[in-house]
Design a protein around this motif. Structure first.
Motif, PDB file in Angstrom:
ATOM      1  N   ALA A 146      -8.434  15.209  81.424  1.00  0.00           N
ATOM      2  CA  ALA A 146      -7.729  15.066  82.702  1.00  0.00           C
ATOM      3  C   ALA A 146      -8.241  13.892  83.526  1.00  0.00           C
ATOM      4  O   ALA A 146      -7.471  13.199  84.193  1.00  0.00           O
ATOM      5  N   THR A 147      -9.546  13.643  83.491  1.00  0.00           N
ATOM      6  CA  THR A 147     -10.128  12.544  84.278  1.00  0.00           C
ATOM      7  C   THR A 147      -9.719  11.203  83.680  1.00  0.00           C
ATOM      8  O   THR A 147      -9.936  10.967  82.489  1.00  0.00           O
ATOM      9  N   PRO A 148      -9.122  10.303  84.479  1.00  0.00           N
ATOM     10  CA  PRO A 148      -8.771   8.970  83.962  1.00  0.00           C
ATOM     11  C   PRO A 148     -10.035   8.233  83.519  1.00  0.00           C
ATOM     12  O   PRO A 148     -10.968   8.066  84.300  1.00  0.00           O
ATOM     13  N   LEU A 149     -10.083   7.833  82.268  1.00  0.00           N
ATOM     14  CA  LEU A 149     -11.293   7.216  81.736  1.00  0.00           C
ATOM     15  C   LEU A 149     -11.401   5.740  82.096  1.00  0.00           C
ATOM     16  O   LEU A 149     -10.419   5.008  82.051  1.00  0.00           O
ATOM     17  N   THR A 150     -12.598   5.314  82.449  1.00  0.00           N
ATOM     18  CA  THR A 150     -12.944   3.905  82.665  1.00  0.00           C
ATOM     19  C   THR A 150     -14.384   3.728  82.184  1.00  0.00           C
ATOM     20  O   THR A 150     -15.071   4.705  81.875  1.00  0.00           O
ATOM     21  N   ARG A 199     -15.888  11.631  88.620  1.00  0.00           N
ATOM     22  CA  ARG A 199     -15.624  10.646  87.586  1.00  0.00           C
ATOM     23  C   ARG A 199     -16.447  10.904  86.333  1.00  0.00           C
ATOM     24  O   ARG A 199     -16.621  10.021  85.511  1.00  0.00           O
ATOM     25  N   ASN A 227     -10.244  -0.753  80.179  1.00  0.00           N
ATOM     26  CA  ASN A 227      -9.962   0.374  81.067  1.00  0.00           C
ATOM     27  C   ASN A 227      -8.537   0.892  80.891  1.00  0.00           C
ATOM     28  O   ASN A 227      -8.300   2.105  80.962  1.00  0.00           O
ATOM     29  N   LYS A 228      -7.603  -0.007  80.647  1.00  0.00           N
ATOM     30  CA  LYS A 228      -6.219   0.407  80.395  1.00  0.00           C
ATOM     31  C   LYS A 228      -6.138   1.230  79.115  1.00  0.00           C
ATOM     32  O   LYS A 228      -5.490   2.286  79.063  1.00  0.00           O
ATOM     33  N   LYS A 262      -7.729   4.786  79.472  1.00  0.00           N
ATOM     34  CA  LYS A 262      -6.859   5.764  80.132  1.00  0.00           C
ATOM     35  C   LYS A 262      -5.864   6.358  79.133  1.00  0.00           C
ATOM     36  O   LYS A 262      -5.580   7.557  79.149  1.00  0.00           O
ATOM     37  N   GLU A 263      -5.328   5.513  78.259  1.00  0.00           N
ATOM     38  CA  GLU A 263      -4.392   5.994  77.238  1.00  0.00           C
ATOM     39  C   GLU A 263      -5.101   6.897  76.241  1.00  0.00           C
ATOM     40  O   GLU A 263      -4.580   7.948  75.843  1.00  0.00           O
ATOM     41  N   GLY A 305      -7.738   8.693  76.811  1.00  0.00           N
ATOM     42  CA  GLY A 305      -8.050   9.936  77.496  1.00  0.00           C
ATOM     43  C   GLY A 305      -6.869  10.890  77.493  1.00  0.00           C
ATOM     44  O   GLY A 305      -7.029  12.105  77.278  1.00  0.00           O
ATOM     45  N   LYS A 306      -5.686  10.339  77.709  1.00  0.00           N
ATOM     46  CA  LYS A 306      -4.475  11.178  77.682  1.00  0.00           C
ATOM     47  C   LYS A 306      -4.272  11.763  76.291  1.00  0.00           C
ATOM     48  O   LYS A 306      -3.940  12.947  76.139  1.00  0.00           O
TER      49      LYS A 306
END
Length: 456
Positions: free
Chosen positions: A398-402, A259, A385-386, A389-390, A392-393
């Motif tokens: 590649a790692t889903p961000l939170t 993570r 967090n939602k 993730k966007e 990060g994309k």
């Protein structure tokens, strides 16, 4: 005819509620216990109630007057109820001139609590949650109530009964459903645990959530046994590795997947221009956490301008001091330039005095009660967090961000730069280096992989 009695007048045991500072619970609070003294021998029993030491006046040995009146009165009423139960038992034994000791008082009180022994699982969990709210432990109360809701669904399915209504205004219907379909403690057997685990897994629940729910259920049963509402012989959980036939809470895999992101990936996020103010807040939360020792979202959202001191030549704050909500640990450190720049940008919008919040998450006019603050933080954290993730994309990460990825990334970056685990542990506010090691698992794996590459 003489009445049957002892040769001497049996003295009465003394009963007192004690704030037991020798025992510290996981949340930093101390429990209240009932102390019965007879013939110079003292016996203690836990009440299931506790209080954080910041609310206790050690000199006067009482709850501080600054503790909210309603919570204070509720806690005092509950403690007085515990005292009265054992006081009545002590009075009865002395009145009957029965020779007895402190343990006998507890046994006598149990006899008088047969009706209470019929308290069932879901009702008891709610009782514990109410006590936690009264003690200001809103977060813990939420964990216990989530457990009760999940168990209610499982019990409802087992009884082929519809789930309890959850909408507003339906509390009475829900309470009636729980009362009708609640189960006694002895129904929580090894088989019950295995079947509930299978049901949870079928719905896609992750290992770490399974671990949390079963650890909480185990804590409920431990409290029930301490309160003499459940029997120890029916305990379904393994206490040692030799109890293989019992349910093993430690079997769940709670190791974390990778993570942490690299410095290069962090630079990509820094260079990204968010499309909305909400995404801008998410980006700032992530970066501020990274540059401030992995400060978690709950603490970050409750920072006030009074926590920032000093200014540099650009008018940016230089130092941050705060108390971590989870542990009560105190932190004070210099603000790195990126973090100082972030908070300085919010000053024109959120500064209305030193007591105002730094980040636009909480409004002191709207969010005052502990429950209101908790609900608001939960809602905004989900949004952050939602949005992360966007982002990060968009940045090609590649790692889903939170927000937790920021904390892990900070720890990993420090470790890669040669800082000791002990230093990182202190910075993150962990109780032990073992907890910090969980954050560094992925780093250790990368080192091992690199070692194997050197063989080629």
């Amino acid at each position: 005819m003489r009445s049957k009695t002892t040769e001497h007048k049996e003295g009465k045991a003394t009963v007192k509620i004690v704030y037991f500072t020798s025992k510290t619970l996981a949340d930093g609070s101390h429990p209240f216990v009932v102390r019965v003294t007879k013939n110079r021998k003292q016996v203690y029993r836990y009440t299931g109630l506790s209080l954080h030491p910041k609310h206790w006046n050690a000199t006067k040995k009482e709850i501080r007057r600054t503790y909210p009146d309603k919570l204070r009165e509720d806690l005092l009423d509950k403690l007085d109820g515990w005292r009265k139960k054992y006081e009545e038992a002590a009075t009865t034994l002395a009145g009957n001139d029965e020779q007895h000791d402190a343990e006998t008082v507890f046994k006598k009180a149990i006899e008088g609590r047969q009706a209470q022994r019929r308290v069932k699982l879901l009702a008891y969990i709610e009782e514990l949650a109410v006590g936690m709210v009264a003690a200001g432990q809103v977060g813990n109360a939420g964990v216990y109530r989530d457990l009760a809701n999940q168990l209610a669904k499982f019990i409802g399915a087992e009884y082929s009964a519809p789930e309890p209504p959850l909408g507003k205004g339906q509390e009475v219907e829900k309470a009636a459903w729980v009362k009708q379909h609640d189960i006694p403690f002895d129904r929580v057997s090894v088989t019950f645990c295995n079947e509930w685990e299978a049901t949870l897994r079928a719905t896609g629940v992750e290992e770490i959530t399974l671990s949390l729910r079963f650890r909480t259920l185990r804590a409920v049963l431990n409290k029930a046994i301490d309160a003499e509402l459940a029997k120890a012989e029916n305990y379904p959980f393994a206490r040692t590795v030799t109890e293989r036939r019992k349910f093993q809470v430690g079997k769940f895999d709670v190791t974390t997947a990778k993570r942490a992101i690299s410095r290069d990936e962090l630079r990509k996020l820094e260079a990204l221009q968010p499309a909305t103010d909400r995404q801008g807040l998410a980006k700032d939360v992530f970066l501020f956490s990274f540059y401030c020792g992995g400060i978690n979202f709950v603490d970050l959202a409750q920072l006030r301008w009074q926590d920032l001191t000093g200014t540099d030549e650009h008018g940016r704050p230089q130092r941050l001091s705060y108390v971590r909500q989870k542990t009560g640990g105190k932190f004070a450190f210099k603000l790195l330039a990126p973090a100082a720049t972030i908070v300085a940008a919010y000053r024109p919008f959120t500064f209305a005095g030193l007591a105002s919040y730094v980040f636009p998450v909480l409004d002191s006019r709207k969010h005052q009660a502990a429950t209101q603050i908790k609900n608001r933080l939960h809602k905004v954290l989900g949004q952050v967090n939602k949005d992360l993730k966007e982002l990060g994309k968009q940045a090609g990460i590649a790692t889903p961000l939170t927000t937790y990825v920021a904390r892990h990334s900070m720890a990993t970056t420090l470790k890669q730069d040669g800082n000791s685990t002990a230093v990182i542990s202190q910075l993150m506010g962990h109780k032990s280096e073992a907890v910090t090691a969980v954050y560094l698992d992925s780093f250790a794996s990368d080192i091992i992989d690199s070692a194997f590459d050197s063989l080629l």
